[in-house]
Design a protein around this motif. Structure first.
Motif, mmCIF file in Angstrom:
data_model
loop_
_atom_site.group_PDB
_atom_site.id
_atom_site.type_symbol
_atom_site.label_atom_id
_atom_site.label_comp_id
_atom_site.label_asym_id
_atom_site.label_seq_id
_atom_site.Cartn_x
_atom_site.Cartn_y
_atom_site.Cartn_z
ATOM 1 N N MET A 556 5.442 41.613 40.100
ATOM 2 C CA MET A 556 5.027 42.169 41.398
ATOM 3 C C MET A 556 4.206 41.137 42.179
ATOM 4 N N THR A 557 3.337 40.427 41.453
ATOM 5 C CA THR A 557 2.511 39.410 42.120
ATOM 6 C C THR A 557 3.399 38.300 42.687
ATOM 7 N N THR A 558 4.337 37.822 41.883
ATOM 8 C CA THR A 558 5.199 36.732 42.337
ATOM 9 C C THR A 558 5.979 37.150 43.589
ATOM 10 N N GLY A 559 6.505 38.381 43.573
ATOM 11 C CA GLY A 559 7.266 38.871 44.725
ATOM 12 C C GLY A 559 6.405 38.906 45.984
ATOM 13 N N GLY A 560 5.232 39.517 45.882
ATOM 14 C CA GLY A 560 4.351 39.646 47.048
ATOM 15 C C GLY A 560 3.884 38.293 47.553
ATOM 16 N N VAL A 561 3.490 37.412 46.609
ATOM 17 C CA VAL A 561 2.971 36.105 47.010
ATOM 18 C C VAL A 561 4.074 35.260 47.675
ATOM 19 N N THR A 562 5.305 35.366 47.169
ATOM 20 C CA THR A 562 6.414 34.611 47.778
ATOM 21 C C THR A 562 6.566 34.991 49.249
ATOM 22 N N ILE A 563 6.547 36.292 49.508
ATOM 23 C CA ILE A 563 6.696 36.757 50.893
ATOM 24 C C ILE A 563 5.532 36.268 51.755
ATOM 25 N N LEU A 564 4.306 36.438 51.245
ATOM 26 C CA LEU A 564 3.142 36.066 52.045
ATOM 27 C C LEU A 564 3.138 34.563 52.348
ATOM 28 N N ILE A 565 3.481 33.753 51.344
ATOM 29 C CA ILE A 565 3.467 32.300 51.559
ATOM 30 C C ILE A 565 4.527 31.895 52.593
ATOM 31 N N LEU A 566 5.732 32.449 52.473
ATOM 32 C CA LEU A 566 6.794 32.050 53.406
ATOM 33 C C LEU A 566 6.519 32.566 54.828
ATOM 34 N N TYR A 567 5.830 33.687 54.945
ATOM 35 C CA TYR A 567 5.431 34.135 56.278
ATOM 36 C C TYR A 567 4.296 33.263 56.820
ATOM 37 N N LEU A 568 3.387 32.861 55.930
ATOM 38 C CA LEU A 568 2.281 32.008 56.361
ATOM 39 C C LEU A 568 2.819 30.668 56.862
ATOM 40 N N ILE A 569 3.785 30.104 56.121
ATOM 41 C CA ILE A 569 4.384 28.840 56.566
ATOM 42 C C ILE A 569 5.071 29.043 57.918
ATOM 43 N N GLY A 570 5.773 30.165 58.043
ATOM 44 C CA GLY A 570 6.437 30.479 59.310
ATOM 45 C C GLY A 570 5.433 30.550 60.454
ATOM 46 N N PHE A 571 4.293 31.167 60.189
ATOM 47 C CA PHE A 571 3.250 31.285 61.220
ATOM 48 C C PHE A 571 2.692 29.912 61.586
ATOM 49 N N LEU A 572 2.440 29.085 60.547
ATOM 50 C CA LEU A 572 1.866 27.769 60.806
ATOM 51 C C LEU A 572 2.856 26.883 61.579
ATOM 52 N N LYS A 573 4.142 27.071 61.334
ATOM 53 C CA LYS A 573 5.135 26.226 62.010
ATOM 54 C C LYS A 573 5.417 26.673 63.448
ATOM 55 N N THR A 574 5.407 27.992 63.681
ATOM 56 C CA THR A 574 5.813 28.465 65.017
ATOM 57 C C THR A 574 4.667 29.083 65.817
ATOM 58 N N GLY A 575 3.562 29.396 65.141
ATOM 59 C CA GLY A 575 2.451 30.054 65.831
ATOM 60 C C GLY A 575 2.728 31.525 66.091
ATOM 61 N N GLU A 576 3.851 32.036 65.559
ATOM 62 C CA GLU A 576 4.180 33.451 65.747
ATOM 63 C C GLU A 576 4.366 34.136 64.397
ATOM 64 N N PHE A 577 4.370 35.482 64.437
ATOM 65 C CA PHE A 577 4.528 36.271 63.217
ATOM 66 C C PHE A 577 5.993 36.199 62.796
ATOM 67 N N GLU A 578 6.322 35.155 62.044
ATOM 68 C CA GLU A 578 7.726 34.876 61.759
ATOM 69 C C GLU A 578 7.872 34.326 60.343
ATOM 70 N N GLU A 579 8.979 34.693 59.683
ATOM 71 C CA GLU A 579 9.196 34.186 58.338
ATOM 72 C C GLU A 579 9.728 32.761 58.363
ATOM 73 N N TYR A 580 9.482 32.009 57.261
ATOM 74 C CA TYR A 580 10.036 30.667 57.137
ATOM 75 C C TYR A 580 11.297 30.769 56.283
ATOM 76 N N LEU A 581 12.428 30.329 56.842
ATOM 77 C CA LEU A 581 13.710 30.470 56.139
ATOM 78 C C LEU A 581 13.978 29.201 55.336
ATOM 79 N N LEU A 582 13.427 29.136 54.147
ATOM 80 C CA LEU A 582 13.627 27.972 53.281
ATOM 81 C C LEU A 582 15.114 27.868 52.933
ATOM 82 N N LEU A 583 15.737 26.727 53.225
ATOM 83 C CA LEU A 583 17.175 26.499 53.042
ATOM 84 C C LEU A 583 18.007 27.576 53.740
ATOM 85 N N GLY A 584 17.480 28.118 54.816
ATOM 86 C CA GLY A 584 18.222 29.100 55.613
ATOM 87 C C GLY A 584 18.230 30.499 55.034
ATOM 88 N N MET A 585 17.513 30.716 53.916
ATOM 89 C CA MET A 585 17.544 32.059 53.293
ATOM 90 C C MET A 585 16.236 32.813 53.533
#
Lengths: 624, 102
Positions: A556-585
């Motif tokens: 459960m921790t791994t699942g939640g943390v994966t989502i939070l990290i990829l959204y955080l990266i998305g936010f840092l890259k675009t400045g918006e509430f957006e997911e980061y699509l690593l390798l397009g996924m």
């Protein structure tokens, strides 16, 4: 006004059902009845409560806005729903119901706690449910308020009430800066849902879901019929959509040409001088009389000649305002100036130079709708409530027919909406209610708008009520009763359940006073988070007796943390509430890829669960 | 608590549920391959005039609408013919009173 009356009648029905449900459940145990309808939900109720909860504000507000904005490619985006009734409903349901009954569990965290005989697993699950579910609530509250605002727009009583709210809210911390119309509608919507959910509990939620599900289905069919007849058939609509090019985003400078104050409503069409095209403004503006000055406002400029011609025929542009562009227009990052971009993949995109939907993302969504759907606690808790497997099997058929009747027709309706309602890119989340009003007015049956708008409203209500109950059951059953006061009397539990449902609802209202632009962003974040935390761990819990409590917490921790990290990266890259699509996924797919092997490894290296526990939930090994 | 016959029933129903689980995963894979594969090849083709089929772009019909109709038929067959009924009430004494693992 007639639309408002029919909408009011609909709401009255909802409250009547809640009252009946309250009476029907009085003779039963409060906790089991309030949170799970005493586990005797029958065919119609189970099928519709599942379908109506799934078809949330996202389906009826966010999804239409995406179809309108990106065109036919949304058919591919939503295609995963073709197997959702089988996969999302069937993957866990039978085992979940059975294990839930063996464990005597009423909530998902409770089921996990008893399945693993571990308080840590149950408590952690509760925290995750409450955290992610709260984002869902926010999205649904926003959707509900927006639908009401559209429905009531222009009605004198409502305008007076908005003015009163505008003056009353000034100076109140946090609340003061919210829009008056949005605030009023948010309050009315939230109070309605909180009251009937608190009053009627799970049974009321299920019964109202049945009615709301029927309203949604009828609403979509009527809209489809009206839409296709007004647009001259689907082929004609597609041909017109094919000619369209995406609009440009501009900033306007408006100045009065006479010595009087000018008020322009949101969505007003204006003409740029020297054949500069036509624009539509994003928000209402008040322009003070000369010589006080100019006002800036955001707008879109239409770029398709056929659309410009159509709007010019229908709209009178003469206003005592001079309009000038400020700065350079911002074109779409993908699809600007390209005809045919709305009828093929990847579809136009404002921000993404690669377009809206690439192949890997399409595959991600095909997985996302099914497996994230299966992993939602709000669906799981329903799967614990059906009477028997006959109910489950028949419900699967009903939900399959129902989803087929709703989702694909929505694509047809809202690609055609591009023809009927030009310029809605400026406030895309309002396209559904605007479409309902326009279609019914054109057809000479404005009262029907009430029913059509009731469809998305029903979707929103049926989701909010479920999420409210889920969050409050987490607090009351899983935290208070399990950890704080195991010997609480039924009266104490009852009072606390009511209080928590109300408090959660009120907190939701405060949190959503300044919502993000796209509803769908919030909904996908919350779905992905819950799916990532619960899907794979729940599959392991139900289908693999070797799974350990430690593996559940790690999973459960791994699942939640994966989502939070990829959204955080998305936010840092675009400045918006957006997911980061690593390798397009999508992050959800990454969570499944990571959680599965991790849970196997952690289970294998840990102490195996006791034989007693395995036999209790999996039966004896087959020796034949 | 649970008698031997009851437990055997639970074991059988678990194995049947697991069989159905893998059938569903297989079905998902099949439709994912069809939809994503077909649309991956045809949906982004740039044409002078898009080819229509029943009023929608041809790729939407063959890549989404047709598999959707087929998926509906498979779902109905699965629910009514393949999926088996299972007794859910394993032990009445455990279902309402807060569980037998106290």
């Amino acid at each position: 006004m007639t639309a408002l009356i029919s909408f009011g009648v609909y709401l009255a029905f909802v409250f009547a059902l809640a009252a009946i449900a309250n009476r029907a459940g009085k003779s039963r145990s409060f906790v089991s009845e309030y949170f799970l309808g005493s586990k005797n939900i029958g065919l119609w109720a189970f099928a519709f409560t599942y379908a109506a909860t799934a078809a949330s504000g996202g389906s009826f507000m966010g999804f239409p806005s995406l179809i309108y904005t990106h065109g036919w490619v949304l058919a591919w985006w939503i295609a995963g729903y073709m197997v959702v009734p089988m996969v999302a409903l069937g993957l866990l349901a039978k085992r979940l119901n059975q294990v839930g009954r063996i464990a005597g569990a009423i909530t998902i965290p409770e089921l996990l706690r008893r399945r693993f005989e571990s308080a840590a697993v149950g408590n952690f699950a509760t925290v995750l449910v409450v955290f992610f579910m709260f984002f869902f609530l926010l999205a649904q509250f926003k959707a509900g308020a927006q639908i009401m605002a559209t429905l009531l727009d222009g009605i004198p009583v409502y305008e007076t009430a908005v003015s009163a709210v505008e003056s009353a809210k000034d100076g109140i911390p946090w609340v003061g800066k919210a829009d008056g119309d949005y605030l009023l509608c948010l309050l009315v919507f939230a109070v309605s849902v909180i009251v009937y959910t608190t009053f009627g509990g799970f049974r009321a939620v299920v019964w109202t879901d049945v009615m709301q599900g029927i309203v949604m289905g009828i609403g979509v069919i009527i809209m489809l019929f009206l839409c296709l007849s007004q647009v001259g058939g689907l082929a004609n609509a597609t041909r017109q959509v094919e000619k369209m090019t995406p609009p440009e985003f501009v900033t306007l400078e408006l100045a009065p040409t006479k010595s009087e104050d000018i008020n322009l409503r949101r969505g007003t069409w204006l003409e740029l001088p020297d054949d500069g095209g036509i624009v539509r403004i994003k928000s209402a503006v008040s322009i003070p009389a000369k010589p006080n000055g100019n006002v800036e406002v955001e707008a879109i400029r239409i770029t398709t000649p056929e659309e410009i011609e159509k709007v010019s025929r229908l709209v009178a542009f003469e206003r005592p305002v001079s309009v000038a562009l400020k700065g350079e227009p911002v074109p779409y990052a993908y699809g600007a100036g390209e005809r045919g971009v709305y009828t093929r993949a990847p579809g136009p995109s404002k921000d993404n130079p690669a377009g809206f939907l690439g192949v890997m993302l399409a595959l991600s969504f095909f997985a996302f709708w099914n497996f994230s759907g299966a992993g939602q606690p709000s669906y799981m808790v329903r799967q614990m409530a059906f009477q028997n497997t006959v109910t489950l099997r028949r419900s699967m058929v009903m939900v399959a027919l129902y989803f087929g009747m709703i989702y694909f027709p929505l694509v047809l309706i809202f690609t055609s909406a591009r023809v009927i309602l030009p310029g809605m890119e400026i406030f895309p989340d309002r396209v559904m209610p605007e479409m309902a009003s326009t279609l019914t007015e054109n057809a000479g049956v404005p009262w029907l708008a009430g029913l059509l708008v009731a469809a998305p409203f029903a979707a929103v209500m049926s989701s909010v009520d479920s999420f409210l109950l889920l969050v409050s059951s987490g607090v009351v059953r899983d935290i208070y009763q399990e950890s704080i006061n195991p010997n609480a009397s039924e009266k104490q539990i009852k009072r606390l359940s009511y209080i928590v449902t109300v408090v959660v609802g009120v907190l939701g209202v405060f949190a959503v006073l300044y919502p993000p632009q796209f509803l769908q962003d919030l909904i996908i974040f919350a779905s992905a988070g819950l799916g990532a935390c619960f899907l794979v761990p729940m599959v392991f819990a139900l289908y693999w007796g070797r799974t350990t409590a430690k593996a559940m917490v790690v999973g459960m921790t791994t699942g939640g943390v994966t989502i939070l990290i990829l959204y955080l990266i998305g936010f840092l890259k675009t400045g918006e509430f957006e997911e980061y699509l690593l390798l397009g996924m999508h992050p959800f797919v990454w969570s499944v890829i990571l959680v599965t092997p991790i849970m196997v490894i952690v289970s294998k290296i840990g102490q195996p669960p006791s034989e007693t526990l395995r036999e209790k939930f999996f039966g004896r090994p087959n020796l034949h | 608590m649970e008698g031997p016959e009851k437990q055997q029933t639970l074991g059988d129903s678990f194995r049947q549920s697991r069989k159905e689980f893998w059938f569903m995963i297989g079905t998902w894979v099949a439709f994912a391959v069809w939809t994503v594969g077909y649309n991956g090849i045809f949906a982004s083709e740039v044409e002078v005039e898009v080819e229509l089929f029943f009023g929608m772009p041809k790729w939407v019909f063959f890549g989404v609408a047709a598999p959707w109709a087929f998926a509906l038929a498979v779902t109905i067959w699965f629910a009514l013919c393949f999926m088996e009924d299972t007794p859910l009430e394993v032990d009445e004494s455990l279902s309402e009173d807060g569980g037998g693992d106290k």
